[in-house]
Design a protein around this motif. Structure first.
Motif, short mmCIF file in Angstrom:
data_model
loop_
_atom_site.label_atom_id
_atom_site.label_comp_id
_atom_site.label_asym_id
_atom_site.label_seq_id
_atom_site.Cartn_x
_atom_site.Cartn_y
_atom_site.Cartn_z
N LEU A 1 -6.82 -1.86 3.93
CA LEU A 1 -6.43 -2.36 5.24
C LEU A 1 -7.35 -1.80 6.31
CD1 LEU A 1 -4.23 -4.21 6.42
CD2 LEU A 1 -2.90 -2.16 6.92
N GLU A 2 -8.07 -2.71 7.02
CA GLU A 2 -9.04 -2.26 8.01
C GLU A 2 -8.32 -1.68 9.23
OE1 GLU A 2 -11.66 -5.39 9.03
OE2 GLU A 2 -12.41 -5.69 6.99
N GLU A 3 -8.97 -0.72 9.88
CA GLU A 3 -8.51 -0.08 11.12
C GLU A 3 -7.18 0.64 10.95
OE1 GLU A 3 -8.51 -2.65 14.48
OE2 GLU A 3 -10.48 -3.48 14.06
N GLY A 4 -6.74 0.86 9.74
CA GLY A 4 -5.49 1.58 9.52
C GLY A 4 -5.76 2.97 8.98
N TYR A 5 -4.74 3.80 9.09
CA TYR A 5 -4.84 5.15 8.52
C TYR A 5 -3.43 5.58 8.12
CZ TYR A 5 -3.19 6.80 13.09
OH TYR A 5 -2.46 7.02 14.23
N MET A 6 -3.37 6.71 7.33
CA MET A 6 -2.10 7.15 6.80
C MET A 6 -1.77 8.56 7.28
SD MET A 6 -1.94 5.57 2.95
CE MET A 6 -0.16 5.48 3.04
N LEU A 7 -0.45 8.80 7.35
CA LEU A 7 0.08 10.12 7.69
C LEU A 7 0.94 10.62 6.54
CD1 LEU A 7 1.33 9.56 11.36
CD2 LEU A 7 -0.58 10.99 10.69
N LEU A 8 0.81 11.91 6.23
CA LEU A 8 1.72 12.57 5.31
C LEU A 8 2.47 13.63 6.12
CD1 LEU A 8 2.81 12.95 2.46
CD2 LEU A 8 0.96 14.60 2.05
N MET A 9 3.77 13.43 6.30
CA MET A 9 4.54 14.24 7.23
C MET A 9 5.54 15.10 6.51
SD MET A 9 5.25 11.34 10.16
CE MET A 9 5.99 10.20 8.98
N SER A 10 5.61 16.36 6.95
CA SER A 10 6.63 17.30 6.47
C SER A 10 7.43 17.79 7.66
CB SER A 10 5.97 18.47 5.75
OG SER A 10 5.19 19.23 6.67
N GLY A 11 8.40 18.63 7.40
CA GLY A 11 9.20 19.14 8.50
C GLY A 11 8.42 20.05 9.42
N GLN A 12 7.29 20.64 8.94
CA GLN A 12 6.54 21.58 9.77
C GLN A 12 5.33 20.92 10.46
OE1 GLN A 12 6.75 22.18 6.29
NE2 GLN A 12 8.79 23.11 6.52
N SER A 13 4.75 19.92 9.82
CA SER A 13 3.50 19.37 10.36
C SER A 13 3.26 18.00 9.75
CB SER A 13 2.33 20.31 10.03
OG SER A 13 2.17 20.43 8.63
N TYR A 14 2.11 17.44 10.10
CA TYR A 14 1.70 16.18 9.49
C TYR A 14 0.20 16.24 9.22
CZ TYR A 14 0.03 15.01 14.20
OH TYR A 14 -0.61 15.03 15.40
N TYR A 15 -0.21 15.48 8.21
CA TYR A 15 -1.62 15.38 7.86
C TYR A 15 -2.03 13.93 8.00
CZ TYR A 15 -5.74 14.82 4.97
OH TYR A 15 -6.98 14.48 4.51
N THR A 16 -3.20 13.70 8.60
CA THR A 16 -3.67 12.34 8.81
C THR A 16 -5.09 12.18 8.33
OG1 THR A 16 -4.17 10.65 10.49
CG2 THR A 16 -4.34 12.96 11.17
N ILE B 1 0.84 -1.20 0.00
CA ILE B 1 0.00 0.00 0.00
C ILE B 1 0.88 1.25 0.00
CG2 ILE B 1 -1.60 1.35 1.40
CD1 ILE B 1 -2.88 -1.31 2.29
N VAL B 2 1.88 1.26 0.89
CA VAL B 2 2.73 2.45 1.00
C VAL B 2 3.49 2.67 -0.30
CG1 VAL B 2 4.75 3.40 2.18
CG2 VAL B 2 2.92 2.35 3.51
N THR B 3 3.98 1.58 -0.89
CA THR B 3 4.73 1.73 -2.16
C THR B 3 3.84 2.33 -3.25
OG1 THR B 3 6.14 -0.16 -1.60
CG2 THR B 3 6.01 0.47 -3.91
N GLN B 4 2.62 1.81 -3.38
CA GLN B 4 1.71 2.32 -4.40
C GLN B 4 1.34 3.78 -4.15
OE1 GLN B 4 -1.62 -0.37 -4.45
NE2 GLN B 4 -0.41 -2.12 -5.15
N LYS B 5 0.99 4.10 -2.89
CA LYS B 5 0.62 5.47 -2.58
C LYS B 5 1.79 6.42 -2.80
CE LYS B 5 -3.54 4.42 -1.19
NZ LYS B 5 -4.73 4.82 -1.98
N ASN B 6 2.98 5.97 -2.41
CA ASN B 6 4.16 6.81 -2.55
C ASN B 6 4.44 7.12 -4.01
OD1 ASN B 6 6.48 8.22 -2.04
ND2 ASN B 6 7.68 6.48 -1.37
N GLU B 7 4.36 6.09 -4.84
CA GLU B 7 4.62 6.30 -6.27
C GLU B 7 3.61 7.28 -6.88
OE1 GLU B 7 4.51 2.45 -7.98
OE2 GLU B 7 6.52 1.87 -7.26
#
Length: 586
Positions: free
Chosen positions: A206-221, A53-59
């Protein structure tokens, strides 16, 4: 019937306690193997899924960011923007060209671009979703100088848009513009809305999971619940510290439990993408494996219970019957009756118990006789020390000395007699210092020398360093008395008695030696045999009261290693060795 006989003869393999333990261990072991195997498989599946999942989302996200950045870069290079950067005034045609370029950039990326902001030489423009231009936006250029940038280009993570009246999270791509001299003259920004990114991050299986997008200033979830704030901050802190890797990590929290985190850096802007999911477990309401393990464990437990009932019938009940019979005995010599049908092992127990009863009866008899003899020896020893015959002869000797007007000798003998009886009684103490015991010996020898001075001489050679050590009362005097009456008094030549001591193997060994008639070998063997016997019932003994009493009291006090050893050569000498431990102080 044959099965009953076979079960009875398998007593050692089917005893209840061990069977129960083995059953429990088997259930636990089997369930553990299933659990570990299922957990490992579930964990591997979860990890593989997370990595995919992470590989696909990252690409995909990297592609989106790269595409919008390339368009932004092209926009910066346009002639109208370059003129503004150099401080040149825009012609109406330049202004129209600028608005068309902004409209093209916004229109082709309306799914992602929220606003376009230009601030060059105090010239400000904002192009937003209304496809209109606004001026006089209150944004300080210094706010962007602190961002880490590469050739003037920088990325800003999730923050509230300063260009809208209503609060809305945006991301930004910016370029700090410099003139010919390298001075910063302004900034150009493209604000990206998070709706598109949110949909991308929120769309996975993926059930019960969530994603974070993190930068040096903040993160988004994608998970808005405040319950996860602490976990998210911990993940973001690892990202800032450079701890996060592309391997799956396990993070434990007190309130939420354990979570798996899969991080992956976004290739284009050094941000990071993280997938967070609870650590997988098979014991939950939706796990089929958990029910399989539970049902299997219950089946094994039921089977073990049925077998345990059989073991109780054929093994436990006979053991309980034996125990009840043992507990039911009322006297120490009462035996129990063995049933006709009994396992071989229990038959041995019945026979062993009855033999033990027989042995107890024998030991009881021996102990009773031994105690009776010890009491008799103690009384006889005390009686021998206050023998009327000894007292009468001593007093007669004192009277004779007085009649011959040998008052000094009579007084000395009286003093020695008094000291002798005082030490013998010792205020009821059984253990006295060696110095007191030697005073008793000296008193006794002085009295006997006064009475039989022509028959023997004596020497006492014991260094004073041994005086503080302790000894059982009346241990040496009986040995001296034995040397006088059974040694030197039975010989025609004048006798010699010596009392010495030495240290041997950490013990004190006393030697009472006389040059009397000695002891014949046959009699010596009998004396040694009587000394080693646990008790004596025959009053006609060779050892006499004194020697045996000393030997028994020393052994009872200090153990089998200690006591008397007698050596003699008929016609030459007799030597008695007394071994005691070195004990100093109370």
């Amino acid at each position: 019937m044959q099965m009953k006989k076979a079960l009875f003869r398998s007593f050692s393999k089917t005893i209840n306690f061990f069977y129960l333990i083995l059953s429990i261990l088997f259930i636990v072991f089997t369930a553990s193997v299933f659990y570990i195997a299922a957990t490992n498989q579930l964990t591997e599946t979860t990890i593989d899924t997370m990595q995919n999942i992470v590989t696909q989302k990252n690409e995909f996200i990297s592609y989106v960011y790269r595409d919008i950045f390339e368009q932004f870069y092209t926009f910066i290079q346009q002639n109208s923007v370059t003129k503004l950067a150099n401080g040149q005034a825009l012609t109406p045609g330049d202004y129209i060209q600028l608005t068309e370029e902004m409209d093209e950039l916004y229109g082709s990326n309306s799914y992602l671009v929220d606003s376009i902001y230009i601030n060059l030489h105090d010239f400000q423009l904002v192009y937003n979703e209304e496809r209109g231009i606004r001026n006089n936006i209150d944004i300080e250029l210094d706010d962007f100088s602190s961002y880490e940038h590469n050739e003037g280009y920088f990325w800003v993570g999730n923050h509230t848009s300063p260009l809208l009246d209503s609060e809305r999270d945006v991301q930004a791509i910016g370029h700090l513009v410099s003139d010919f001299y390298g001075n910063e003259v302004g900034v150009v920004l493209i604000y990206l809305n998070t709706f598109f990114i949110e949909n991308v991050l929120d769309d996975f299986s993926l059930e019960e999971g969530y994603m974070l997008l993190m930068s040096g200033q903040s993160y988004y979830t994608t998970e808005d619940s405040n319950v996860y704030d602490g976990l998210n901050q911990q993940i973001h802190a690892q990202y800032l510290e450079g701890v996060g890797t592309q391997e799956v990590q396990e993070i434990s929290t007190e309130s939420l439990g354990s979570y798996y985190v899969q991080q992956s850096p976004v290739n284009f802007n050094d941000w990071a993408l993280a997938l967070v999911t609870p650590k997988p477990t098979i014991f939950n309401s939706e796990s089929t494996l958990s029910w399989v393990i539970i049902i299997f464990s219950l089946f094994i437990a039921l089977l073990a219970f049925l077998l345990l009932r059989m073991i109780k019938r054929y093994i436990s009940n006979p053991i309980e019957e034996l125990s009840e019979k043992m507990l039911g005995t009322e006297t120490f010599d009462e035996k129990i009756e063995k049933p006709e049908t009994v396992p071989d092992e229990l038959a041995v127990l019945y026979e062993s118990f009855n033999k033990l009863i027989e042995r107890n009866t024998e030991l009881f008899t021996e102990v009773t006789l031994s105690q009776e003899e010890r009491m008799e020896l103690e009384v006889a020893l005390l009686h021998s020390q206050i023998s009327p015959h000894f007292l009468y002869n001593t007093l007669s000797a004192i009277k004779g000395l007085s009649d011959m007007e040998m008052n000094e000798e009579a007084s000395q003998m009286t003093t020695q007699l008094s000291d002798f009886f005082r030490t013998s009684l010792s205020r009821g103490r059984e253990i006295i210092q060696l110095e007191e015991e030697l005073q008793n010996v000296e008193s006794y020898l002085t009295i006997m020398e006064t009475r039989y001075g022509d028959f023997f001489d004596y020497t006492i050679n014991i260094p004073k360093k041994w005086y503080p050590y302790y000894i059982v009362k009346l241990s040496l005097q009986p040995l001296i008395e034995n040397a006088i009456y059974h040694g030197v008094m039975n010989d025609r030549k004048k006798g010699l008695i010596s009392l010495t001591c030495k240290e041997e193997d950490g013990d004190i060994v006393f030697s009472v030696w006389d040059n009397g008639k000695g002891i014949k070998e046959e009699k010596l063997s009998k004396i040694r045999e009587e000394l080693s016997a646990p008790y004596l019932t025959d009053s006609e003994t060779e050892t006499g009261v004194g020697l045996r009493s000393v030997h028994i009291r020393i052994k009872n006090r200090y153990g089998e290693k200690y006591g008397l050893v007698i050596d003699s050569e008929y016609g030459e000498y007799t030597q008695i060795l007394l071994r005691i431990p070195k004990i100093k102080g109370e």
